[in-house]
Design a protein around this motif. Structure first.
Motif, PDB file in Angstrom:
ATOM      1  N   GLU A   1      -3.130 -12.558  -8.742  1.00  0.00           N
ATOM      2  CA  GLU A   1      -3.858 -13.788  -9.059  1.00  0.00           C
ATOM      3  C   GLU A   1      -5.235 -13.407  -9.587  1.00  0.00           C
ATOM      4  O   GLU A   1      -5.963 -12.609  -8.984  1.00  0.00           O
ATOM      5  CB  GLU A   1      -3.980 -14.651  -7.796  1.00  0.00           C
ATOM      6  CG  GLU A   1      -4.409 -16.086  -8.039  1.00  0.00           C
ATOM      7  CD  GLU A   1      -5.918 -16.221  -8.095  1.00  0.00           C
ATOM      8  OE1 GLU A   1      -6.413 -17.051  -8.895  1.00  0.00           O
ATOM      9  OE2 GLU A   1      -6.613 -15.494  -7.355  1.00  0.00           O
TER      10      GLU A   1
ATOM     11  N   ARG B   1       3.200 -13.752 -22.974  1.00  0.00           N
ATOM     12  CA  ARG B   1       3.525 -13.656 -21.543  1.00  0.00           C
ATOM     13  C   ARG B   1       4.055 -12.289 -21.108  1.00  0.00           C
ATOM     14  O   ARG B   1       3.964 -11.939 -19.932  1.00  0.00           O
ATOM     15  CB  ARG B   1       4.554 -14.729 -21.187  1.00  0.00           C
ATOM     16  CG  ARG B   1       3.993 -16.138 -21.197  1.00  0.00           C
ATOM     17  CD  ARG B   1       5.066 -17.164 -20.979  1.00  0.00           C
ATOM     18  NE  ARG B   1       4.491 -18.499 -20.807  1.00  0.00           N
ATOM     19  CZ  ARG B   1       5.178 -19.634 -20.922  1.00  0.00           C
ATOM     20  NH1 ARG B   1       6.473 -19.597 -21.213  1.00  0.00           N
ATOM     21  NH2 ARG B   1       4.578 -20.802 -20.753  1.00  0.00           N
TER      22      ARG B   1
ATOM     23  N   TYR C   1      -3.601 -14.904 -14.489  1.00  0.00           N
ATOM     24  CA  TYR C   1      -2.354 -14.815 -13.728  1.00  0.00           C
ATOM     25  C   TYR C   1      -2.415 -15.690 -12.485  1.00  0.00           C
ATOM     26  O   TYR C   1      -3.460 -15.777 -11.827  1.00  0.00           O
ATOM     27  CB  TYR C   1      -2.109 -13.366 -13.277  1.00  0.00           C
ATOM     28  CG  TYR C   1      -1.645 -12.425 -14.362  1.00  0.00           C
ATOM     29  CD1 TYR C   1      -0.305 -12.092 -14.498  1.00  0.00           C
ATOM     30  CD2 TYR C   1      -2.557 -11.859 -15.249  1.00  0.00           C
ATOM     31  CE1 TYR C   1       0.125 -11.213 -15.496  1.00  0.00           C
ATOM     32  CE2 TYR C   1      -2.148 -10.989 -16.248  1.00  0.00           C
ATOM     33  CZ  TYR C   1      -0.804 -10.671 -16.360  1.00  0.00           C
ATOM     34  OH  TYR C   1      -0.385  -9.805 -17.333  1.00  0.00           O
ATOM     35  N   GLU C   2      -1.296 -16.312 -12.185  1.00  0.00           N
ATOM     36  CA  GLU C   2      -1.073 -16.980 -10.898  1.00  0.00           C
ATOM     37  C   GLU C   2       0.330 -16.636 -10.436  1.00  0.00           C
ATOM     38  O   GLU C   2       1.282 -16.692 -11.228  1.00  0.00           O
ATOM     39  CB  GLU C   2      -1.214 -18.500 -11.025  1.00  0.00           C
ATOM     40  CG  GLU C   2      -2.638 -18.974 -11.252  1.00  0.00           C
ATOM     41  CD  GLU C   2      -2.735 -20.494 -11.281  1.00  0.00           C
ATOM     42  OE1 GLU C   2      -1.755 -21.163 -10.830  1.00  0.00           O
ATOM     43  OE2 GLU C   2      -3.761 -21.009 -11.754  1.00  0.00           O
TER      44      GLU C   2
ATOM     45  N   GLN D   1      -0.444 -17.359 -17.374  1.00  0.00           N
ATOM     46  CA  GLN D   1      -0.578 -18.812 -17.465  1.00  0.00           C
ATOM     47  C   GLN D   1      -0.662 -19.328 -18.900  1.00  0.00           C
ATOM     48  O   GLN D   1      -0.502 -20.522 -19.144  1.00  0.00           O
ATOM     49  CB  GLN D   1      -1.827 -19.257 -16.694  1.00  0.00           C
ATOM     50  CG  GLN D   1      -1.758 -18.950 -15.215  1.00  0.00           C
ATOM     51  CD  GLN D   1      -0.535 -19.588 -14.574  1.00  0.00           C
ATOM     52  OE1 GLN D   1      -0.426 -20.804 -14.456  1.00  0.00           O
ATOM     53  NE2 GLN D   1       0.428 -18.758 -14.161  1.00  0.00           N
TER      54      GLN D   1
END
Length: 772
Positions: free
Chosen positions: A323, A459, A698-699, A704
C-alpha cells in the motif's frame, strides 16, 4: 539484396516494411559472384585501437567480436545500404550511426538506404539500445567502417586507372583520378569487393572541417516520412498467415497466481478459440512473464471481449499488502536511520556536531510507468525446432537468448526481427511480452500476436522505483556549507534480477547520489533498506530522476533559507572548475560512471557550472516578472552529459502553466544537433509529465491507475510555447556523450523551483499536481 522482404507480411505493408524489416544475410551468399553488389565485413577492435585519434567514446561489448560484421553494401546503381544495429524508438540511432558512416565514406545521403539488423550480437556487436550510449560508443567504429569503404573504393579505382591510390581522391559518391577520370560508387563496387579490408593503420580520417553531415544538424530522422504518413512498421503491423491474437489476464498482484477459473462464457464469444493458462515466474522474475490466463482468438476484439468474461479467483501471494501510503511512511522512517554508508569524505558527523546551523528536508517520488505510446506487442511463430519473432525491443539479442532458453531450442534456431518502437523509455528493454507470444505460439501450433492494452501496460509494467531522498547540510556562522549528507531509500532494480536485499546497488548509487560534485569538505552518502513489492525496471534516466528532483529542490530551498540568490548558491556549491578526484572525494572503488572510463569522462565542475550560466542567461534570470510568474533553475550530470534547465512558470487561477523552457546541453561533440534538440524537446514533454501528472499508487498490492484518464500526461494545451535548446559547442576531440536520457532529470526540479518563485509554495512530492 540485404533486405529481401518476408512474403508473410500483409501486401499493403510490404513497401514500407522494406525499410523496417531485415532478414538475416548469409555471408557466403553475399560473397557469391552472382551478386553484383559489394558487401563489406569489418571486425570489431578493442578500445585501444582507437587511441591514435579521438575516441568519442569506447565500445564496451559483451565480448570481443571476431566474426565479420556486415554493415555496408553498394548496388551497381550506386545505392549504399547501411545496416542499423541499434533499435529505433525516436532517439535517432537508425539515422545518426549510418549518417556517421556515410559521411566518412563520402556517400551521398540521398542515395543511402538503411535496413534494420536482427538480434545477432556475434555478428553486429552489442545491440542493447539503452544508457544513451549508441553514439558515444559507436561514433568511432562507424567512422572506421566508412574510412575503410572509402579506402577500398580508392584502391579499386586506382587499379582500374593504372595509377597509385594516393593519386585518387574520393568525393561525393565518386572517385576522381589524376587525369580527370571519374567513377561512381556503383561502378567501383564489384572491384572494391575483392580488395582486402585495410588495416586500421592504413586508414585516413576526415578532418572535422570536411564533415558533410556529422555535426551539421541537417539530416532529418530517416523514418520521419513513414512515421508521419503511417507507412512505418511497428510491432502490431506485422501479420502472418494463420496468425492468432491473444490477450492475457495477468495476476493483479506481483507474485499472484490463478487459484481457479471458469472460461465457459469466454469460449462462447465468437472468434475465441482457446483459453490457456501461463505459468508465472518465481522471484526474482527477471524478464519472464507474470503468468495468468491467455485468451486466444481470431482477432483482437474477440480476445478482449473473451477476457472480460473470464471468471477468475486469484491467489494474491506475498505482496497483497502493498500500500503506497504506508510504504512511503516506512521509507521516510528508514531515511532517518540509514545503515549503509558508501561515500565518506572528511568527517561529516563532526561537521554537523560543530555546525552553527543545520538544514534538512526530505523529498518523495512515487512509482511511475513508462507509458510508451505503443503498448507492448509481439508476434511469434514457433515450430517444432525453431522460433521467429517480430517485436519492438531495445535488446534484441537478450530477447533471443531468453527465448531460446525458455523454449528449449538452440539459439541459432531463434530469430528476432526488430520493428520500430513506438517509444521505449526502458520498458522495451524487457521482453516478457515476447516470451508470452512464443509460449502461446508453441502451445497453439500457429503464429500468435500478444497485444497488451493501455490498461495492461500501466497495471502490469516494470515500474520506475519510488523513493524518499533526505538531505541535510551543516553550515558555519557565515552560512558556508561545511557538511553534506544525502540518504536515499528506494526499492532497487536489482530485486528484479536477484534475491532482494532491500538495498540499492552501485549503478543506482552512481546516478546523482554518490557522484555529488559539491565543493564541500565533508560529504556522506548512504541508504537504508526498502524491499520491493513491484517489478522495478529501467526507466528513462533511472535513479537520476528522484535524485535531481531532491537535490536541486533542496539547494533552492537552502538558498531561500539563507536569503541567497538560488543561482549564486548553486554555483558556490559547484565550486571552481576542476575534475573531481574520486579517490580524495571518498567515493567507492566501484563508482559507476555510466560504464565509461573516468579518466576520459570525469565529473567536470566547469562544464556543470557553464550550463547553469547558459540556461539562466537564456531565460532572463533575475529579471522582474509579473505576479504569479517565476523562473526555476536546475542542473544535473547524467550519462556523462551536463544539462541545465530554466523553466518559466505562470500560475493562473491556481493552474500551473509552463510557457517557456530553456535547456543548456553539454554532451561533448554534437554529432547530430537535430536529434539533440529533438531529445531535449521530448525531455520537456516527459519531464513535465513526471513533474505534474504521473504517479502510480498501490492498494492491496494492486495498481490503482489504468489509462490516461487517471494516469495523465502533458497535453497540447499545456506544453511550453517555447522550448529553446542551447548546445554547448565542442570540437570532435571532446568525446560525444549521452543524449537520450540526460534531459529528463532537471525538468521537474526546475518547474518546482519556478512554482516556488511564482507562488511562495514549496512542493516536495512528485508528481506535484496541476494546481497550487
Amino acid at each position: 539484396m540485404l533486405n529481401h522482404l518476408p512474403e508473410h507480411l500483409r501486401p499493403g505493408a510490404r513497401d514500407a516494411a522494406r525499410q523496417s524489416i531485415i532478414m538475416r544475410v548469409d555471408r557466403r551468399d553475399v560473397l557469391k559472384g552472382a551478386l553484383a553488389g559489394f558487401a563489406l565485413g569489418l571486425f570489431a577492435r578493442p578500445a585501444t585501437a582507437f587511441e591514435p585519434y579521438p575516441t568519442g567514446g569506447l565500445e564496451m561489448p559483451r565480448g570481443l567480436v571476431t566474426d565479420p560484421l556486415v554493415f555496408v553494401s553498394i548496388d551497381p546503381d550506386g545505392t549504399v545500404t547501411i545496416v542499423a544495429h541499434r533499435s529505433e524508438m525516436g532517439q535517432g540511432s537508425r539515422t545518426s550511426l549510418p549518417m556517421v558512416l556515410a559521411d566518412e565514406m563520402d556517400a551521398d545521403w540521398n542515395r543511402v538506404k538503411i535496413v534494420q539488423a536482427p538480434g545477432d550480437e556475434p555478428r553486429y556487436g552489442n545491440q542493447d539500445t539503452d544508457g544513451s550510449r549508441s553514439l558515444r560508443h559507436h561514433v568511432q567504429s562507424m567512422r572506421q567502417m566508412g574510412a575503410a569503404v572509402r579506402e577500398m573504393l580508392r584502391r579499386a579505382a586506382a587499379k582500374s586507372w593504372g595509377v597509385e591510390p594516393s593519386a585518387v581522391t574520393v568525393g561525393l559518391h565518386e572517385a576522381q583520378g589524376p587525369g580527370g577520370q571519374r567513377a561512381g560508387f556503383g561502378e567501383l563496387a564489384e572491384a572494391a569487393m575483392v580488395e582486402p579490408v585495410p588495416a586500421f593503420e592504413e586508414l585516413t580520417f576526415k578532418d572535422e572541417a570536411a564533415f558533410r553531415y556529422i555535426g551539421k544538424g541537417e539530416v532529418q530522422i530517416t523514418d520521419l516520412r513513414d512515421i508521419t504518413t503511417g507507412a512505418a512498421i511497428y510491432g502490431a503491423d506485422v501479420i502472418l498467415d494463420g496468425m492468432k491474437t491473444a490477450v492475457i489476464a495477468r495476476p493483479p498482484v506481483l507474485g499472484g497466481k490463478v487459484k481457479s477459473y471458469d472460461a465457459t462464457e469466454t469460449l462462447a464469444v465468437p472468434g475465441v478459440e482457446q483459453v490457456i493458462e501461463l505459468a508465472g515466474a518465481e522471484a526474482p522474475v527477471n524478464f519472464l512473464p507474470l503468468g495468468g490466463l491467455a485468451v486466444v482468438a481470431t482477432n483482437t476484439w474477440a480476445a478482449e471481449q473473451g477476457r472480460e468474461k473470464l471468471k477468475i479467483e486469484w491467489e494474491d501471494g506475498p505482496n497483497a499488502g502493498y500500500e503506497s501510503g504506508s510504504y512511503r511512511a516506512a521509507m521516510d522512517a528508514a531515511s532517518q536511520a540509514p545503515d549503509n554508508i558508501f561515500r565518506e569524505q572528511g568527517d561529516t558527523p563532526a561537521a554537523f556536531a560543530a555546525a552553527a546551523k543545520t538544514f534538512e528536508r526530505a523529498y518523495f517520488q512515487t512509482h511511475m510507468a513508462h507509458i510508451p505510446m505503443e503498448p507492448p506487442v509481439a508476434v511469434a511463430n514457433v515450430t517444432a525446432d525453431a522460433c521467429e519473432v517480430w517485436l519492438p525491443v531495445q535488446s534484441p539479442y537478450g530477447a533471443r537468448e531468453d527465448l531460446a532458453k525458455d523454449l528449449g531450442i538452440p539459439i541459432e534456431n531463434v530469430k528476432v526481427n526488430v520493428t520500430l518502437l513506438g517509444g521505449g523509455f526502458g520498458r522495451k528493454s524487457k521482453w516478457d511480452f515476447a516470451i508470452e507470444a512464443a509460449r502461446l505460439s508453441q502451445a497453439v501450433g500457429a503464429p500468435v500476436r500478444v497485444q497488451w492494452s493501455r490498461e495492461d501496460d500501466i497495471r502490469h509494467s516494470f515500474m520506475h522505483t519510488t523513493s524518499v531522498e533526505r538531505l541535510r547540510v551543516a553550515m558555519d556562522g557565515k552560512g558556508k556549507v561545511t557538511g553534506w549528507h544525502h540518504t536515499s531509500v528506494a526499492p532497487s532494480i536489482l530485486s528484479t534480477f536477484a534475491p532482494d536485499s532491500g538495498y540499492q546497488f552501485f549503478i543506482e548509487h552512481g546516478m546523482g547520489h554518490v557522484d555529488a560534485p559539491w565543493d564541500v569538505p565533508n560529504i556522506r552518502c548512504d541508504n537504508a533498506k526498502a524491499m520491493a513489492h513491484a517489478r522495478i525496471g529501467w526507466f528513462r534516466s533511472v535513479s537520476n530522476v528522484p535524485r535531481a528532483w531532491a537535490v536541486q529542490s533542496f539547494i533552492a530551498e537552502l538558498a531561500d533559507e539563507l536569503g541567497r540568490d538560488h543561482k549564486e548558491m548553486l554555483l558556490e556549491l559547484i565550486g571552481p572548475p576542476r575534475k573531481v578526484d574520486i579517490a580524495t572525494a571518498g567515493m567507492p572503488e566501484d563508482f559507476w560512471n555510466y560504464g565509461e572510463p573516468y579518466e576520459e569522462y570525469p565529473i567536470d565542475t566547469g562544464r556543470l557550472a557553464h550550463v547553469v550560466e547558459v540556461a539562466a542567461d537564456a531565460a532572463g534570470w533575475g529579471a522582474s516578472l509579473p505576479e504569479g510568474e517565476g523562473i526555476g533553475l536546475a542542473v544535473h550530470r547524467s550519462f556523462v552529459t551536463y544539462v541545465a534547465v530554466a523553466a518559466r512558470v505562470k500560475v493562473v487561477d491556481r493552474v500551473i502553466r509552463v510557457p517557456e523552457m530553456h535547456f543548456a546541453v553539454d554532451c561533448g561533440f554534437a554529432a547530430n544537433p537535430e536529434r539533440i534538440r529533438s531529445q531535449m524537446e521530448g525531455s520537456a514533454v516527459m519531464g513535465m509529465t513526471l513533474a505534474l501528472h504521473s504517479g502510480i499508487t498501490y492498494e492491496n498490492g494492486r495498481v490503482q491507475q489504468s489509462n490516461f484518464y487517471d494516469y495523465d500526461v502533458v497535453r497540447s494545451d499545456n506544453f511550453p510555447e517555447r522550448v529553446d535548446v542551447h548546445i554547448v559547442p565542442h570540437p570532435f576531440s571532446v568525446h560525444a556523450s549521452g543524449i537520450g536520457e540526460p534531459g529528463v532529470p532537471p525538468v521537474a526540479p526546475a518547474i518546482g523551483n519556478a512554482i516556488f518563485a511564482a507562488t511562495g509554495q514549496r512542493l516536495r512530492d512528485l508528481p506535484l499536481g496541476t494546481e497550487v
